[in-house]
Design a protein around this motif. Structure first.
Motif, PDB file in Angstrom:
ATOM      1  N   PRO A 180       3.259  11.681   6.893  1.00  0.00           N
ATOM      2  CA  PRO A 180       1.670  11.320   6.976  1.00  0.00           C
ATOM      3  C   PRO A 180       1.239  12.543   8.040  1.00  0.00           C
ATOM      4  O   PRO A 180       1.646  12.884   9.251  1.00  0.00           O
ATOM      5  CB  PRO A 180       1.467  10.113   7.826  1.00  0.00           C
ATOM      6  CG  PRO A 180       2.791   9.805   8.168  1.00  0.00           C
ATOM      7  CD  PRO A 180       4.078  10.562   7.156  1.00  0.00           C
ATOM      8  N   GLN A 233      -0.135   2.236  12.599  1.00  0.00           N
ATOM      9  CA  GLN A 233       0.211   2.342  11.291  1.00  0.00           C
ATOM     10  C   GLN A 233       1.562   2.594  11.066  1.00  0.00           C
ATOM     11  O   GLN A 233       2.106   2.279  10.044  1.00  0.00           O
ATOM     12  CB  GLN A 233      -0.894   3.338  10.817  1.00  0.00           C
ATOM     13  CG  GLN A 233      -2.336   3.119  10.684  1.00  0.00           C
ATOM     14  CD  GLN A 233      -2.547   2.056   9.767  1.00  0.00           C
ATOM     15  OE1 GLN A 233      -1.960   1.789   8.607  1.00  0.00           O
ATOM     16  NE2 GLN A 233      -3.203   0.822  10.270  1.00  0.00           N
ATOM     17  N   CYS A 268       4.185   0.554   8.604  1.00  0.00           N
ATOM     18  CA  CYS A 268       5.030   0.978   7.710  1.00  0.00           C
ATOM     19  C   CYS A 268       6.424   0.850   7.615  1.00  0.00           C
ATOM     20  O   CYS A 268       7.178   0.439   6.698  1.00  0.00           O
ATOM     21  CB  CYS A 268       4.806   2.475   7.425  1.00  0.00           C
ATOM     22  SG  CYS A 268       3.237   3.287   6.762  1.00  0.00           S
ATOM     23  N   CYS A 283       5.754   3.627  -0.414  1.00  0.00           N
ATOM     24  CA  CYS A 283       4.560   4.208  -1.072  1.00  0.00           C
ATOM     25  C   CYS A 283       3.381   3.874  -0.145  1.00  0.00           C
ATOM     26  O   CYS A 283       2.448   4.781  -0.397  1.00  0.00           O
ATOM     27  CB  CYS A 283       4.219   3.088  -2.382  1.00  0.00           C
ATOM     28  SG  CYS A 283       5.414   3.145  -3.612  1.00  0.00           S
ATOM     29  N   LEU A 284       3.392   3.217   0.775  1.00  0.00           N
ATOM     30  CA  LEU A 284       2.502   3.211   1.752  1.00  0.00           C
ATOM     31  C   LEU A 284       2.091   4.569   2.351  1.00  0.00           C
ATOM     32  O   LEU A 284       1.081   4.927   3.074  1.00  0.00           O
ATOM     33  CB  LEU A 284       2.574   1.955   2.894  1.00  0.00           C
ATOM     34  CG  LEU A 284       2.472   0.611   2.447  1.00  0.00           C
ATOM     35  CD1 LEU A 284       2.706  -0.329   3.441  1.00  0.00           C
ATOM     36  CD2 LEU A 284       0.966   0.372   1.875  1.00  0.00           C
ATOM     37  N   TYR A 303       1.947   7.246   1.280  1.00  0.00           N
ATOM     38  CA  TYR A 303       0.816   8.352   0.736  1.00  0.00           C
ATOM     39  C   TYR A 303      -0.416   7.735   1.100  1.00  0.00           C
ATOM     40  O   TYR A 303      -1.239   8.842   1.250  1.00  0.00           O
ATOM     41  CB  TYR A 303       1.142   8.153  -0.829  1.00  0.00           C
ATOM     42  CG  TYR A 303       2.618   8.808  -1.584  1.00  0.00           C
ATOM     43  CD1 TYR A 303       2.460  10.198  -1.610  1.00  0.00           C
ATOM     44  CD2 TYR A 303       3.506   8.093  -1.683  1.00  0.00           C
ATOM     45  CE1 TYR A 303       3.532  10.799  -1.946  1.00  0.00           C
ATOM     46  CE2 TYR A 303       4.776   8.771  -2.145  1.00  0.00           C
ATOM     47  CZ  TYR A 303       4.774  10.031  -2.378  1.00  0.00           C
ATOM     48  OH  TYR A 303       5.722  10.666  -2.516  1.00  0.00           O
ATOM     49  N   MET A 304      -0.440   6.551   1.257  1.00  0.00           N
ATOM     50  CA  MET A 304      -2.071   6.081   1.702  1.00  0.00           C
ATOM     51  C   MET A 304      -2.111   6.460   3.100  1.00  0.00           C
ATOM     52  O   MET A 304      -3.237   6.991   3.444  1.00  0.00           O
ATOM     53  CB  MET A 304      -2.052   4.739   1.468  1.00  0.00           C
ATOM     54  CG  MET A 304      -2.181   4.373   0.019  1.00  0.00           C
ATOM     55  SD  MET A 304      -2.729   2.376  -0.266  1.00  0.00           S
ATOM     56  CE  MET A 304      -0.994   1.640   0.414  1.00  0.00           C
ATOM     57  N   LEU A 305      -1.143   6.432   3.825  1.00  0.00           N
ATOM     58  CA  LEU A 305      -1.124   6.637   5.237  1.00  0.00           C
ATOM     59  C   LEU A 305      -1.323   8.519   5.546  1.00  0.00           C
ATOM     60  O   LEU A 305      -2.039   8.649   6.279  1.00  0.00           O
ATOM     61  CB  LEU A 305       0.186   6.307   6.102  1.00  0.00           C
ATOM     62  CG  LEU A 305       0.005   6.536   7.575  1.00  0.00           C
ATOM     63  CD1 LEU A 305      -0.896   5.781   8.204  1.00  0.00           C
ATOM     64  CD2 LEU A 305       1.370   6.038   8.115  1.00  0.00           C
ATOM     65  N   ASP A 306      -0.828   9.081   4.749  1.00  0.00           N
ATOM     66  CA  ASP A 306      -0.834  10.402   4.462  1.00  0.00           C
ATOM     67  C   ASP A 306      -2.480  10.672   4.494  1.00  0.00           C
ATOM     68  O   ASP A 306      -3.158  11.680   5.169  1.00  0.00           O
ATOM     69  CB  ASP A 306      -0.325  10.970   3.596  1.00  0.00           C
ATOM     70  CG  ASP A 306      -0.222  12.637   3.725  1.00  0.00           C
ATOM     71  OD1 ASP A 306      -0.395  13.336   4.610  1.00  0.00           O
ATOM     72  OD2 ASP A 306      -0.134  13.299   2.545  1.00  0.00           O
ATOM     73  N   SER A 307      -3.187  10.210   3.330  1.00  0.00           N
ATOM     74  CA  SER A 307      -4.616  10.256   3.227  1.00  0.00           C
ATOM     75  C   SER A 307      -5.287   9.951   4.176  1.00  0.00           C
ATOM     76  O   SER A 307      -6.460  10.453   4.608  1.00  0.00           O
ATOM     77  CB  SER A 307      -4.978   9.534   1.807  1.00  0.00           C
ATOM     78  OG  SER A 307      -4.457  10.073   0.574  1.00  0.00           O
ATOM     79  N   GLU A 308      -5.008   8.764   5.027  1.00  0.00           N
ATOM     80  CA  GLU A 308      -5.785   8.355   6.012  1.00  0.00           C
ATOM     81  C   GLU A 308      -5.636   8.970   7.470  1.00  0.00           C
ATOM     82  O   GLU A 308      -6.635   9.600   8.045  1.00  0.00           O
ATOM     83  CB  GLU A 308      -5.336   6.927   6.566  1.00  0.00           C
ATOM     84  CG  GLU A 308      -6.206   6.109   7.471  1.00  0.00           C
ATOM     85  CD  GLU A 308      -7.442   5.994   6.911  1.00  0.00           C
ATOM     86  OE1 GLU A 308      -8.448   6.149   7.569  1.00  0.00           O
ATOM     87  OE2 GLU A 308      -7.625   5.509   5.614  1.00  0.00           O
ATOM     88  N   SER A 325      -7.812  12.189   6.636  1.00  0.00           N
ATOM     89  CA  SER A 325      -9.152  12.071   6.865  1.00  0.00           C
ATOM     90  C   SER A 325      -9.692  12.305   8.224  1.00  0.00           C
ATOM     91  O   SER A 325     -10.815  12.096   8.486  1.00  0.00           O
ATOM     92  CB  SER A 325      -9.518  10.792   6.015  1.00  0.00           C
ATOM     93  OG  SER A 325      -9.077   9.587   6.534  1.00  0.00           O
TER      94      SER A 325
END
Length: 291
Positions: free
Chosen positions: A30, A225, A229, A236-237, A239-244, A247
């Motif tokens: 992330p 976060q 995790c 898989c979370l 990938y969402m944490l990376d995006s967060e 941003s």
């Protein structure tokens, strides 16, 4: 039977560079550069980070060579610091001035020196203790410049990379290294074990890179976060944490540096246990050398 110092120093340097590249290749991380994307960094690429890591081999080799068999001292501290600054110059020449591995030069440089002080015979515990001794000597030749890290340390009262080293790398010894060993013991893949080690660092470290970019709010968010995790074991979370993280402009660069140092120390651990499978990184490989 004596150890060939040149071979020893080259081998330790190769291990250090390998550890930096292993950290880089770990995906998904992330907010950090990996095989998937460049994280929260607009001035970095995977290839640039690879080139940067490779550029440091000479510095690590020189640090290992001059440290071999010596005792921690003021003079040794300042000698390895001078080599470290040469390493930084080599890094900046490759990256056109972008800071890719300055923190890693500090931590891995100290650990490289400590391994060599012990001529390859020190345990992981002895290595970090020796590195801490070295870090506590002042570098009287160090240019007095204000860095992002020093600003954060002053503003928020955190230890930063310097304090971490001076204390004998407690976040490695108490958090990431045990997590790496434990994760392997429960049978998950090596990649997931390393991701667990990284997440454990993010969850606990007062990462100055995060504080510099987003202040205490970003640091608290990252810690919560990362801990979540780890608790779910759902990779898989990430990938969402990376995006967060991207941003929010969060990059846990300090945690990444300590992960590379963890992987470096892990190589020593495996060699001492007789489990290292990579012959090219056999630190205790001894050869007959002419005296």
């Amino acid at each position: 039977m004596v150890i060939d110092k040149h071979l020893f120093s080259r081998t330790v340097a190769e291990m250090a560079v390998c550890s930096l590249i292993e950290e880089l290749e770990l995906t998904p991380k992330p907010g950090l550069v990996d095989r998937k994307n460049t994280g929260a960094h607009k001035d970095l690429t995977f290839q640039l980070m690879t080139d940067s890591a490779q550029s440091l081999k000479n510095a690590f080799e020189n640090i290992a060579f001059i440290s071999f068999g010596r005792q921690p001292s003021q003079s040794l501290r300042e000698e390895i610091a001078a080599i470290g600054r040469d390493g930084e110059a080599a890094m900046f020449a490759v990256t056109c001035g972008v800071n890719t591995h300055k923190g890693a030069i500090w931590s891995l440089g100290l650990l490289t020196s400590a391994i060599s002080v012990g001529t390859g015979n020190y345990s992981v515990e002895e290595i970090v203790s020796t590195a801490g001794q070295l870090a506590r000597f002042p570098d009287r030749q160090c240019p007095h410049t204000v860095t992002n890290g020093s600003k954060v340390i002053t503003k928020y009262g955190v230890n930063g990379a310097k304090g971490e080293a001076q204390q004998g790398f407690p976040h490695i010894m108490k958090i990431s290294f045990p997590m790496l060993i434990h994760s392997r013991s429960i049978g998950i893949t090596e990649e997931k074990a390393r991701l667990n080690a990284l997440l454990s660092l993010i969850a606990h470290l007062d990462d100055t890179c995060i504080l510099h970019r987003g202040g205490p709010e970003a640091l608290l968010f990252a810690k919560k976060q990362a801990a979540a995790c780890l608790a779910t074991n759902d990779y898989c979370l990430l990938y969402m944490l990376d995006s967060e993280f991207i941003s929010r402009n969060i990059s846990p660069g300090g945690s990444a540096d300590l992960l590379a140092a963890t992987l470096f120390l892990n190589k020593i651990h495996l060699i001492h246990k007789g489990e290292e499978g990579l012959n090219e990184y056999q630190l205790k490989r001894k050869v007959e050398a002419s005296v």
